[in-house]
Structure formats: structure tokens, C-alpha cells
Design a protein around this motif. Structure first.
Motif, mmCIF file in Angstrom:
data_model
loop_
_atom_site.group_PDB
_atom_site.id
_atom_site.type_symbol
_atom_site.label_atom_id
_atom_site.label_comp_id
_atom_site.label_asym_id
_atom_site.label_seq_id
_atom_site.Cartn_x
_atom_site.Cartn_y
_atom_site.Cartn_z
ATOM 1 N N ILE A 1 -1.466 5.816 -11.197
ATOM 2 C CA ILE A 1 -2.643 4.544 -11.057
ATOM 3 C C ILE A 1 -2.690 3.898 -12.249
ATOM 4 O O ILE A 1 -2.857 2.600 -12.350
ATOM 5 C CB ILE A 1 -3.795 5.462 -10.790
ATOM 6 N N ALA A 2 -2.647 4.678 -13.732
ATOM 7 C CA ALA A 2 -2.552 4.152 -14.909
ATOM 8 C C ALA A 2 -1.575 3.073 -14.945
ATOM 9 O O ALA A 2 -1.965 1.783 -15.502
ATOM 10 C CB ALA A 2 -2.439 5.027 -15.974
ATOM 11 N N LEU A 3 -0.432 3.362 -14.525
ATOM 12 C CA LEU A 3 0.790 2.622 -14.656
ATOM 13 C C LEU A 3 0.415 1.149 -13.753
ATOM 14 O O LEU A 3 0.732 0.062 -14.182
ATOM 15 C CB LEU A 3 2.119 3.048 -13.976
ATOM 16 N N GLN A 4 -0.029 1.203 -12.485
ATOM 17 C CA GLN A 4 -0.444 0.277 -11.633
ATOM 18 C C GLN A 4 -1.327 -0.658 -12.233
ATOM 19 O O GLN A 4 -1.262 -1.789 -12.087
ATOM 20 C CB GLN A 4 -0.948 0.960 -10.317
ATOM 21 N N ARG B 1 -0.392 -5.662 -10.723
ATOM 22 C CA ARG B 1 0.505 -5.848 -9.587
ATOM 23 C C ARG B 1 -0.317 -5.681 -8.106
ATOM 24 O O ARG B 1 -1.096 -4.827 -8.320
ATOM 25 C CB ARG B 1 1.898 -5.475 -9.643
ATOM 26 N N ALA B 2 -0.022 -6.587 -7.297
ATOM 27 C CA ALA B 2 -0.745 -6.541 -5.997
ATOM 28 C C ALA B 2 -0.083 -5.261 -5.280
ATOM 29 O O ALA B 2 0.230 -5.373 -4.107
ATOM 30 C CB ALA B 2 -0.643 -7.553 -5.223
ATOM 31 N N LEU B 3 -0.437 -3.956 -5.794
ATOM 32 C CA LEU B 3 0.123 -2.594 -5.092
ATOM 33 C C LEU B 3 -1.181 -1.842 -5.156
ATOM 34 O O LEU B 3 -1.538 -1.583 -6.158
ATOM 35 C CB LEU B 3 1.357 -2.107 -5.517
ATOM 36 N N LYS B 4 -1.683 -1.390 -3.774
ATOM 37 C CA LYS B 4 -2.585 -0.510 -3.792
ATOM 38 C C LYS B 4 -1.917 1.052 -3.767
ATOM 39 O O LYS B 4 -1.224 1.406 -2.817
ATOM 40 C CB LYS B 4 -3.358 -0.779 -2.556
ATOM 41 N N ILE B 5 -2.446 1.876 -4.603
ATOM 42 C CA ILE B 5 -1.968 3.364 -4.649
ATOM 43 C C ILE B 5 -3.335 4.077 -3.756
ATOM 44 O O ILE B 5 -4.387 4.090 -4.204
ATOM 45 C CB ILE B 5 -1.988 3.710 -6.212
ATOM 46 N N VAL B 6 -2.870 4.714 -2.824
ATOM 47 C CA VAL B 6 -3.596 5.577 -2.315
ATOM 48 C C VAL B 6 -3.317 6.997 -2.508
ATOM 49 O O VAL B 6 -2.416 7.590 -2.493
ATOM 50 C CB VAL B 6 -3.318 5.534 -0.475
ATOM 51 N N VAL C 1 0.736 -1.235 -0.123
ATOM 52 C CA VAL C 1 -0.179 0.057 0.047
ATOM 53 C C VAL C 1 0.906 1.250 -0.123
ATOM 54 O O VAL C 1 1.806 1.283 0.875
ATOM 55 C CB VAL C 1 -1.002 0.024 1.301
ATOM 56 N N LEU C 2 0.647 2.183 -1.016
ATOM 57 C CA LEU C 2 1.817 3.377 -1.065
ATOM 58 C C LEU C 2 0.788 4.603 -1.264
ATOM 59 O O LEU C 2 0.017 4.595 -2.206
ATOM 60 C CB LEU C 2 2.527 3.072 -2.337
ATOM 61 N N ALA C 3 0.923 5.562 -0.503
ATOM 62 C CA ALA C 3 0.335 6.612 -0.631
ATOM 63 C C ALA C 3 1.114 7.623 -1.265
ATOM 64 O O ALA C 3 2.176 7.958 -0.826
ATOM 65 C CB ALA C 3 -0.182 7.521 0.654
ATOM 66 N N ILE C 4 1.132 8.400 -2.482
ATOM 67 C CA ILE C 4 1.538 9.238 -2.858
ATOM 68 C C ILE C 4 1.198 10.681 -2.445
ATOM 69 O O ILE C 4 -0.060 11.104 -2.525
ATOM 70 C CB ILE C 4 1.180 9.321 -4.566
#
Ligand code: AMP
Ligand code: MN
Ligand code: MN
Ligand code: MN
Length: 285
Positions: free
Chosen positions: A48-51, A56-61, A32-35
């Protein structure tokens, strides 16, 4: 599995692009990564588009770090899990960005008056590119032109509070930033409470005011904290019924700086991500 709720891209004073940051987070097993760039959400769309492309199992906050002025102190308020495309919020951030540019011009004038040449604004602006222009860019420009040896010196001699090229910022208030974040559907978190040189009495005043304005959390875990400070911040979280947050405040790869490193929250603290974990996912739809 690591959670990191505070970091910067090159849309403010971070060194990495959104894609470099994303790859680094994946390599570091951050899930989990907050920008949280300074006064901008410009990195969020692309990360978010890249994610989503990477699957991949990475959540962008989606987040932001808003600069505020409080009794002469620069206080940073994080907005986490915000509706980053909210139009009113975007308009509001534009005010801050205009303030940033005006301040930068004044900083440059003072540096020029101090005999550091008249290219400094252009140099700093070139380093910032399309990102927000921060004092960190002035520091890098001063280092690149050999005017100072390092970051610390740039702030101690010129850019820090009360120094030769210091310009009093025109940031919004803590309550206003908190309101902006709440109205954009986010969670307001007081960033790095021990980094403001506030006495315990003043920090308490700040936390009370922040809480009254609708602030929901404080950062309890971030780099450079002693065990006793961690303990103190955990106690504050409990006392003021704040959720606890944890973030690396990552700006660039370095010996002391890494995404997701040593960010476990103490068991006594209620994690801030509980506030959105069970809610509708905002970015995966
Ligand atoms: P600004 O928001 O333009 O005032 O720039 C603040 C940024 O400069 C912070 O987010 C830090 O990354 C960096 N910074 C501020 N103060 C210092 C300092 N004393 N030493 C090193 N970096 C600093
Ligand atoms: Mn910064
Ligand atoms: Mn900060
Ligand atoms: Mn930060």
C-alpha cells in the motif's frame, strides 16, 4: 481493465516481492488487486505504501488466504477487504503461523526419516525467508537438492495428503476462519471450490456450513476451469446467494500463470467487489 482478487507474494509461497508484484500488476493493466497470502497480512503495509508513492490507478484490496481443516480436507478461505491492522486478527493469525512452524518441523523430521538428509528444514526455511513456511518451500528445497525432479513429484511422493512426509495440519475450522474474517471487517470467500476433490454432495455440505457461518462468496473464476465447471460454480453462487469472486491465485510468473488474465465474471453472478465498492475506501485515506 482487470480485477484480480487472489495472489501471493514472497511473504508466503509467492515468488515476487510486494514491489515486483505491484509493478507486474500495473504492466498487466490490473486495476484492482487483492493480496491474499497464506495466513499472513505482512505484505499489505509495504504494497500500500508503494502504491501510494507510485500514485498509480491501482487499488489494493487487503486480504488473506486462511488454511482451514474440514473433515480431513484442507479448505482455503479468502478474507477480502479486511482491516489488516486489526490487533485481534493479527493475534489470531499468529496462532496459525505457530501451527505452520510446528507442522513444518514434523514434515522435516519425516523427510529426514525417509533418508532425504537433515538439512531440509534449514533449506526450506532459507527459501521462505521472513515469509510463512509452506509445503511449496519444502517442494522447492527437494527440487534444489535433486531429491525430486519437479513440484508435482514432490507432492506425489512426499508432501501430498497421505504421502510419506505428510503431516495432518492443525488448522482452525471453516467457521472459525469465517468468524475471524467477519470480525476483522472483511468478506469471507470460499477459494477455488473445485480444487478439493470433494464430491458434489460434500461440496454442498461445505457451502452450506460456510454460508451458515457467515461466508459471503465463492470463487467462480480461476485458472484451469472448464466451461462446464464455470457454469456449475455460477449456478452454485446463485443457488446459495453467494457473491462471485475471480482470482488468478498467482504465485510466480510462468507460461500458465499471470495476474489478471481471463478473469471476467459471468453476467449472472453478482461480483463480490460490490460489497465494498461503494463503501468508504479503506486504503486510500
Ligand atoms: P501449505 O499451505 O503449507 O499446505 O502449502 C500449500 C501450498 O502448496 C499451496 O498453496 C500450493 O501453492 C502448493 N501446493 C499444494 N498442493 C500442491 C500440489 N499437489 N501440487 C503443487 N503445489 C501444491
Ligand atoms: Mn500457495
Ligand atoms: Mn489456495
Ligand atoms: Mn492461493
Amino acid at each position: 481493465m482487470k480485477i484480480d482478487l487472489h495472489c501471493h507474494t514472497h511473504y508466503s509461497d509467492g515468488a515476487l516481492s510486494p514491489s515486483e508484484l505491484l509493478m507486474r500488476a500495473l504492466n498487466q493493466h490490473v486495476y484492482v488487486l487483492a493480496i491474499t497470502d497464506h495466513d499472513t497480512v505482512d505484505a499489505i503495509d509495504s504494497i500500500i505504501a508503494l502504491q501510494q508513492k507510485e500514485k498509480r490507478a491501482l487499488k489494493i484490496v487487503p486480504g488473506v488466504e486462511i488454511s482451514t481443516a474440514w473433515h480431513g480436507f484442507d479448505i482455503h478461505i479468502l478474507g477480502l477487504n479486511i482491516h489488516w491492522q486489526d490487533e485481534i486478527f493479527a493475534e489470531r493469525l499468529k496462532q496459525q503461523q505457530a501451527n505452520r512452524l510446528q507442522r513444518a518441523q514434523k514434515i522435516a523430521d519425516k523427510l529426514t526419516a525417509a533418508g532425504l538428509g537433515d538439512a531440509i528444514y534449514d533449506d526450506a526455511k532459507a527459501l521462505a525467508g521472513e515469509g510463512q513456511l509452506t509445503r511449496a518451500h519444502f517442494a522447492r528445497a527437494l527440487i534444489a537438492s535433486g531429491k525430486v525432479d519437479n513440484f508435482d513429484q514432490a507432492f506425489k511422493k512426499y508432501l501430498g495428503k497421505g504421502k510419506r512426509a505428510f503431516v495432518k495440519p492443525n488448522w482452525i475450522s471453516v467457521s472459525e476462519a469465517t468468524q475471524w474474517i467477519n470480525e476483522a471487517g472483511g468478506v469471507a470467500v470460499l477459494a477455488h471450490p473445485s480444487r478439493y476433490d470433494l464430491s458434489a454432495k460434500w461440496l454442498r455440505r461445505l457451502m452450506l456450513e460456510f454460508k451458515t457461518a457467515g461466508g459471503k462468496g465463492i470463487e467462480v473464476i480461476y485458472p484451469g476451469l472448464s466451461p462446464s465447471l464455470k457454469n456449475q460454480l455460477s449456478l452454485y453462487a446463485k443457488e446459495y446467494a453467494f457473491y462471485g469472486s475471480a482470482g488468478s491465485d498467482f504465485h510466480a510468473p510462468g507460461r500458465w500463470s499471470e495476474l489478471g488474465r481471463h478473469l471476467a465474471l459471468p453476467d449472472s453472478v453478482t461480483p463480490v467487489w460490490q460489497l465494498w465498492e461503494d463503501a468508504e475506501p479503506r486504503v486510500d485515506s
